[in-house]
Structure formats: structure tokens, C-alpha cells
Design a protein around this motif. Structure first.
Motif, PDB file in Angstrom:
ATOM      1  N   VAL A 254      41.841  30.944  30.279  1.00  0.00           N
ATOM      2  CA  VAL A 254      41.649  32.434  30.461  1.00  0.00           C
ATOM      3  C   VAL A 254      40.782  32.725  31.448  1.00  0.00           C
ATOM      4  O   VAL A 254      40.244  31.443  32.217  1.00  0.00           O
ATOM      5  CB  VAL A 254      39.994  32.560  29.343  1.00  0.00           C
ATOM      6  CG1 VAL A 254      39.335  33.875  28.937  1.00  0.00           C
ATOM      7  CG2 VAL A 254      40.640  32.358  28.127  1.00  0.00           C
ATOM      8  N   ASP A 255      40.416  33.299  32.234  1.00  0.00           N
ATOM      9  CA  ASP A 255      39.723  33.435  33.451  1.00  0.00           C
ATOM     10  C   ASP A 255      38.283  34.228  33.182  1.00  0.00           C
ATOM     11  O   ASP A 255      38.002  35.081  32.605  1.00  0.00           O
ATOM     12  CB  ASP A 255      40.434  34.987  34.486  1.00  0.00           C
ATOM     13  CG  ASP A 255      39.530  35.615  35.624  1.00  0.00           C
ATOM     14  OD1 ASP A 255      39.016  34.809  35.793  1.00  0.00           O
ATOM     15  OD2 ASP A 255      40.175  36.149  36.246  1.00  0.00           O
ATOM     16  N   ALA A 351      45.014  35.101  30.201  1.00  0.00           N
ATOM     17  CA  ALA A 351      44.416  36.527  30.278  1.00  0.00           C
ATOM     18  C   ALA A 351      43.408  36.607  31.320  1.00  0.00           C
ATOM     19  O   ALA A 351      42.213  35.923  31.522  1.00  0.00           O
ATOM     20  CB  ALA A 351      43.069  36.080  29.305  1.00  0.00           C
ATOM     21  N   THR A 352      43.263  37.526  32.245  1.00  0.00           N
ATOM     22  CA  THR A 352      42.860  37.971  33.489  1.00  0.00           C
ATOM     23  C   THR A 352      43.155  39.229  33.836  1.00  0.00           C
ATOM     24  O   THR A 352      43.606  40.428  33.406  1.00  0.00           O
ATOM     25  CB  THR A 352      43.698  36.825  34.190  1.00  0.00           C
ATOM     26  OG1 THR A 352      42.848  37.574  36.074  1.00  0.00           O
ATOM     27  CG2 THR A 352      44.845  37.735  34.594  1.00  0.00           C
ATOM     28  N   GLY A 384      46.231  41.485  30.543  1.00  0.00           N
ATOM     29  CA  GLY A 384      46.233  41.904  31.422  1.00  0.00           C
ATOM     30  C   GLY A 384      44.581  42.997  30.815  1.00  0.00           C
ATOM     31  O   GLY A 384      44.440  43.236  30.089  1.00  0.00           O
ATOM     32  N   CYS A 385      43.673  43.109  31.322  1.00  0.00           N
ATOM     33  CA  CYS A 385      42.380  43.606  31.264  1.00  0.00           C
ATOM     34  C   CYS A 385      41.428  44.384  32.266  1.00  0.00           C
ATOM     35  O   CYS A 385      41.655  43.616  33.819  1.00  0.00           O
ATOM     36  CB  CYS A 385      41.496  42.856  30.311  1.00  0.00           C
ATOM     37  SG  CYS A 385      40.895  41.292  31.000  1.00  0.00           S
ATOM     38  N   GLY A 386      40.621  45.266  32.431  1.00  0.00           N
ATOM     39  CA  GLY A 386      39.119  45.465  33.489  1.00  0.00           C
ATOM     40  C   GLY A 386      39.813  46.612  33.839  1.00  0.00           C
ATOM     41  O   GLY A 386      40.952  47.175  33.879  1.00  0.00           O
ATOM     42  N   ARG A 387      38.649  46.872  34.498  1.00  0.00           N
ATOM     43  CA  ARG A 387      39.383  48.286  35.573  1.00  0.00           C
ATOM     44  C   ARG A 387      38.565  47.813  36.632  1.00  0.00           C
ATOM     45  O   ARG A 387      37.630  46.869  36.828  1.00  0.00           O
ATOM     46  CB  ARG A 387      39.094  49.908  35.099  1.00  0.00           C
ATOM     47  CG  ARG A 387      37.126  49.499  34.764  1.00  0.00           C
ATOM     48  CD  ARG A 387      36.309  50.800  34.051  1.00  0.00           C
ATOM     49  NE  ARG A 387      37.742  51.133  32.855  1.00  0.00           N
ATOM     50  CZ  ARG A 387      36.977  50.316  31.454  1.00  0.00           C
ATOM     51  NH1 ARG A 387      36.417  49.657  31.783  1.00  0.00           N
ATOM     52  NH2 ARG A 387      37.937  50.743  30.469  1.00  0.00           N
ATOM     53  N   GLY A 388      38.525  48.498  38.323  1.00  0.00           N
ATOM     54  CA  GLY A 388      38.701  48.601  39.016  1.00  0.00           C
ATOM     55  C   GLY A 388      38.300  47.856  40.124  1.00  0.00           C
ATOM     56  O   GLY A 388      38.692  48.108  41.839  1.00  0.00           O
TER      57      GLY A 388
END
Length: 619
Positions: A254-255, A351-352, A384-388
Motif C-alpha cells: 500500500v502506497d 494499491a497506489t 489504481g486510485c485517485g485523481r489529479g
């Protein structure tokens, strides 16, 4: 401190109408935010709610009165929403004309549209709640450039070879853009990943067959170019009951760097992993490695019948610092090798957001690290997850080179789908290095084009090279490939005659070939721990059926591909329109128990309403 305010909580429930019927497509939003989820075909929803004790959920659907519910200490919230007397009784959506944004519960625009004789109405799949998106939804994300496949002349290139791809991150990411009020960048749209997001009812391998995969084929008129034909190749892997799956040796990597702060990043990953932990069996083991400025073993390998210890380690994760991705990967692989299960499933789950900036920061260095590590028999799944600052291309590379798959988590429902509903397919490989090679009959096909798979193409000689890496298939996976065919006798792509080349060969005579064959599909695969490949062959013959007479799976796959072409503003989209795409998908939904096919129809409507019609002119 109350744990409901210290971290995000998974809230679930069912939305029903006043007659007690499940309401698919209803929207559940966290009040004051853009975060939310849609209900599936059974009216179920699942939503990750930060600071849950203080949150309020807003339930809405077109034609129904909006309802709000305070979360408090509840983790299951079921609601009944009633028709709004002031709203329209029926909404007919014209997918062929510009539409306006609307808020559920208010009077929606009354528009009328027809495509291929089918009228698309509010029931049974209302469009989801729409609000203007945050302008930064995709700013800073990076994607690999996709140069679309061109038509190939069969006389010059009779073989088409590529590695199978079961990744489906692109579809979830496209959905994230559309539900947040933006059209996705063209390079974020990978048509094969959109196709393979959905499950198709292809024939499964017979129980007595030694092969874990089976090929099926189908031919029909191409929906976006009626002068052409569309060949569908379907692959289905053998399903395995969870109880019969081999022991799992899993390492959660996990990041926890600073870029992972936020409920849609580390908070979402933690919630997803909690769901996965509840699927573990006593024979399974889980370790947890975290990395930021440095990497560390947070939890040594722990049996699945000790969920409290695993969940406690997940809950202790906090984001902050830089990103030592290389060190984290090394430690995770070393941990997996230390507890390697010879006949089991050995896998690192990374996960990152992909934003590595310490250690191996180049794609080439990270790729080489993964290539070296995969020889140990430990596979890699990337979440993958997040935005920007999403590094989509990097994460796809890691998964491809690590003999694994790549999924994008845009919400908790997707985490549940990837890690719970598709537990076997996501984490248990039944065939590796799966490659396809298609030979076209020049008596039937003049030109062909593979739809998607641009970054999975192989040289013809790679097909028989067992040292060449290719794709992996998990238990129960289905994979779809589409070829657009220009039949002999149809108008050919316009190319001037060559001045310095010999005259083309004379036309193929009907006696020279088996004229009923259109193409032959060859598939090579290896057993998960094997080194030598096995060969399967399937012939596609016969005439192209009208689209309306094709199977529901064929028509739906064609609609998904057509949607991808429109989103990419592809020059190969032909006569495709948003209306025709929605009609084709709506008419091929079938049982749709999980509601994913209905969701696609709604996303087509959102794409048009977000400017797709203007961007694509008459389309």
C-alpha cells in the motif's frame, strides 16, 4: 475518539419506490460533496462515507422526490422514495440532440428521440444525478498515447497477433470522468478494457477438458459501417468455486505517500481491502507492506482466520511522505517468496496512484524490476486510485509485466466488484501468457482492423515463442476481441496505385480456398506454473448475420466498442451516433443482474449531455 469520525465507513442499503420495488439507477450522494454511487439492478448501493457520524446522504432519482438521511451510527440505510407530483411522469431522452444538465427531483427536460425503431425512456434505467464537476477532475493525470489500429490488407498481412488483456481500469476511469461532469481524454479510453469490463455468457470449457479456456466466435454486420462486417472472438476461462481455489499467499503493498491522502485514495483502498479480508479462508495468508519515504513490513504473513489482526494493520495506515515505490516492491516480493505456496496463489496486490518519485522512478526501471521478480512465480495485481496525479500508463505497465491485472477504483462499489464479486478472477490465474493469432481468408476478407489492443500487439513470430510474455486469465474471466472486416467486393480503402512496386497478384479464385471460412483463430496458453504452451484452434465460417439477429452478447459488445470510438472521436467511428449506441446497448441488456449494462446506457446519455454531440458534430 469515535471510530466513525476517525475514518471512512462503508454504508450500504437498498433504495425502493413507494410500491416496494427496487429502484435501479438511483443516486446516493454525500451531502455537500460530489461523492456518491448509483444503485444496481436490485436497488443496492455501497458507498464509502468519510466522517460518517456527521454525514448526510441524499437519495434521488428522476421523477422522485429527493430524500435525505443522517448517517449517525448506522451502516445499513434502506430508504423508500416516492414519486414527485411536480416532476414529469415520463422522461424520453433524445440521445441525438444536445441535452441539458439536470438535478434529480426537479422537472427534467422533455426530449424525444428514436434510434433503430427503439424509444429510450426513463424506465427502467433513469439517468443518474448530475451536477457540474470540479474543474480539476482529470488535470495532472497521465496516459500513454494510443494510436488506433489501421486497416490491414489481407494479401500483405494475413496474420494478426496480440496478447490477451483482461485489464478493465479504463472503463472505471471513464465512468469517473463522466459522473464528475467531464468527457475523458482520448488516451484514457482503451476500447478493449471497456469491452472486458463486462461479463459475457460465452461457452465455458467442458468439465472433462484439460484446457482451462475455450474459444467462441460470431459474425454479423458492423453496426457503425453496414458495408463492413464485425467478427467477435470470445474467450472464457474455467470458473473455480472459492472453496476449491488453492491457498492464497497475498501481500498487500500500500502506497501511503502524501499523494495518497484523502478518502478517494488511501481511505478507499483501506475500505476495499477490508472487504477482501472478509473473503479469506483459514488456509490463506496475508502480509501488509507500506511504503512512503521508506518501505516497512506492517504485518507479517497472517492466516485468514485472524481477520482482527489484518484489519487492525489496515486501519493503522496513514498517508504522508515521499514515495519509495521500488523499495516497497522489493520488500513485498521478498515477503511473498519467503512464504511461497508451491501449489497456491502467490500474489502482490499493489494499491497506489502510481506517483513513484523515490528510487526507480522511470517506467523502464520499474518494468525491469517487475520482469525480474515475476520469474519467482509471484504475480502482481495493481489497484489504481485517485485523481489529479494518476499515473495510468505506469500502473498498466507494472500489471502487464508482472503477470497480473490492473483495475481502477473509482468508488467502493468498484472495490467490492474487483476484490469480492470477482475474487477468483482478480486474484487466481488459470492460464498465463495467453496469445491470439488470427489468419484471414483472402477469399472472404480484403482488409481487417483489430478494434483496440493497440498496446498488446505482437509480431507474428512471437506467437510460437514461449519466452514471449503475454496476458493472464483469471478464474471465470471472459475476454472479447472484435475485428472490423472489409469483405471482398465491398468498397476498399482508398490508396493510390504504387509506381515502383510490381503489379498486384491476380484476384483469388474461389477454388483456391475453403470459401466458407472467414478466419481461423489460434490461441496459445501456459498453465500458471508451466513453461510450455498449449495450442487451441477455432474456425469462424458462414455468412454475416444482420445485427438485429446477432446474440445479445455480440450486440452489447458492439455497443461498448462503438461507445469507445465515439469517446475517442475516432475517425473509424463511421456512422456511429450516441442514439444508435444507446439503442443497441439497451436492446442487448439481457438479465443484467448486477446493473452494469444499464449503467452503460446511462453513461452514453451523460457523454452526450456533457458536450459529446457538439464535439462530434452530427454524431
Amino acid at each position: 475518539m469515535d471510530t466513525t469520525t476517525a475514518r471512512a465507513i462503508a454504508i450500504s442499503g437498498t433504495v425502493r419506490d413507494d410500491r416496494g420495488q427496487p429502484l435501479p439507477g438511483a443516486t446516493v450522494l454525500i451531502k455537500g460533496t460530489q461523492r456518491g454511487a448509483s444503485t444496481d439492478a436490485q436497488g443496492h448501493y455501497l458507498l464509502l462515507v468519510p466522517r460518517a457520524a456527521r454525514a448526510t446522504l441524499v437519495f434521488s432519482s428522476v421523477g422522485y422526490a429527493t430524500q435525505q438521511r443522517r448517517v449517525g451510527k448506522d451502516v445499513v440505510i434502506n430508504v423508500v422514495i416516492k414519486p414527485d407530483a411536480q416532476a414529469l411522469q415520463e422522461v424520453v431522452v433524445d440521445y441525438g440532440a444536445p441535452s441539458r444538465g439536470y438535478v434529480a427531483g426537479s422537472a427534467a427536460p422533455a426530449l424525444q428521440g428514436r434510434a433503430s425503431g427503439l424509444m429510450i425512456t426513463h424506465a427502467p434505467a433513469p439517468l443518474p444525478y448530475y451536477r457540474p464537476a470540479r474543474p480539476e477532475a482529470g488535470a495532472g493525470d497521465t496516459y500513454a498515447h494510443v494510436a488506433e489500429n489501421a486497416f490491414q490488407a489481407v494479401q500483405k498481412e494475413p496474420l494478426s497477433t496480440f496478447a490477451l488483456d483482461v485489464d478493465n481500469a479504463s472503463y472505471a476511469n471513464v465512468r469517473r470522468f463522466l459522473t464528475e461532469g467531464q468527457l475523458p481524454p482520448a488516451d484514457a479510453v482503451r476500447v478493449e478494457e471497456m469491452l472486458n469490463y463486462f461479463h459475457y455468457d460465452y461457452p465455458a470449457p467442458p468439465p472433462a477438458s484439460p484446457d482451462p479456456v475455450r474459444i467462441s466466435t460470431e459474425l454479423a454486420v458492423c453496426p457503425w459501417n453496414p458495408a463492413h462486417q464485425l467478427a467477435r472472438i470470445g474467450i472464457r476461462a474455467r470458473s473455480v468455486e472459492t472453496s476449491a481455489l488453492p491457498p492464497a499467499n497475498l501481500v498487500f503493498l500500500v502506497d501511503v505517500s502524501g499523494s495518497m491522502q484523502g478518502p478517494d485514495r488511501l481511505g478507499l483502498v483501506q475500505a476495499g481491502l477490508r472487504l477482501l479480508v472478509r473473503q479469506l479462508r483459514p488456509q490463506d495468508r496475508v502480509a501488509l507492506v507500506a511504503y512512503a519515504g521508506a518501505a516497512g513490513l506492517v504485518l507479517p504473513p497472517t492466516p485468514g482466520n485472524q481477520p482482527e489482526a489484518i484489519l487492525g494493520a489496515i486501519d493503522r495506515l496513514e498517508a504522508g511522505g515521499s514515495t519509495a515505490g521500488g523499495a516497497g516492491l522489493r520488500l513485498a516480493y521478498a515477503t511473498a517468496r519467503q512464504y511461497f505456496q508451491k501449489d497456491g496463489n502467490n500474489r502482490v496486490i499493489l494499491a497506489t496512484d502510481g506517483d513513484f518519485n523515490v528510487g526507480e522512478s522511470s517506467d523502464a526501471a520499474m518494468e525491469q524490476l517487475i520482469v525480474n521478480e515475476r520469474e519467482s512465480g509471484v504475480f502482481l495485481t495493481v489497484l489504481g486510485c485517485g485523481r489529479g496525479n494518476l499515473r495510468d500508463a505506469r500502473m498498466e505497465t507494472l500489471a502487464d509485466k508482472g503477470n497480473g491485472n490492473y483495475a481502477y477504483l473509482d468508488n467502493l462499489a468498484e472495490a467490492q466488484r474487483v476484490l469480492v464479486a470477482q475474487f477468483g478472477g482478480t486474484l487466481f490465474t488459470v492460464a498465463k501468457d495467453v496469445k491470439l493469432q488470427v489468419e484471414f481468408n483472402p477469399a472472404r476478407v480484403a482488409h481487417y482492423r483489430l478494434v483496440g489492443y493497440e498496446n498488446r500487439l505482437l509480431a507474428a513470430e512471437d506467437f510460437n515463442n514461449d519466452r514471449k510474455d503475454a496476458g493472464e486469465l483469471g478464474a471465470g474471466h471472459t475476454v472479447t476481441a472484435l475485428y472490423e472486416l472489409v469483405p471482398t467486393g465491398a468498397p476498399q480503402p482508398l490508396v493510390d496505385k504504387l509506381k515502383y512496386q510490381p503489379a498486384p497478384a491476380p484476384p483469388v479464385t474461389m477454388q483456391q480456398f475453403i470459401t466458407n471460412d472467414v478466419l481461423t483463430v489460434k490461441l496459445r496458453y501456459k498453465q500458471p506454473q508451466g513453461a510450455n504452451s498449449q495450442l487451441l484452434v477455432q474456425v469462424l465460417n458462414g455468412t454475416a448475420a444482420p445485427v438485429a439477429q446477432a446474440s445479445a452478447d455480440f450486440r452489447f459488445a458492439a455497443a461498448v466498442a462503438q461507445f469507445g470510438l465515439l469517446l475517442r472521436q475516432s475517425p473509424q467511428a463511421g456512422a456511429a451516433t450516441w442514439a444508435a449506441t444507446a439503442a443497441l446497448a439497451a436492446g442487448a441488456r439481457g438479465p443484467d443482474a448486477d446493473g452494469y449494462r444499464a449503467e452503460l446506457v446511462r453513461l452514453v446519455g451523460l457523454a452526450q449531455g456533457l458536450g459529446g454531440a457538439g464535439a462530434l458534430g452530427v454524431r
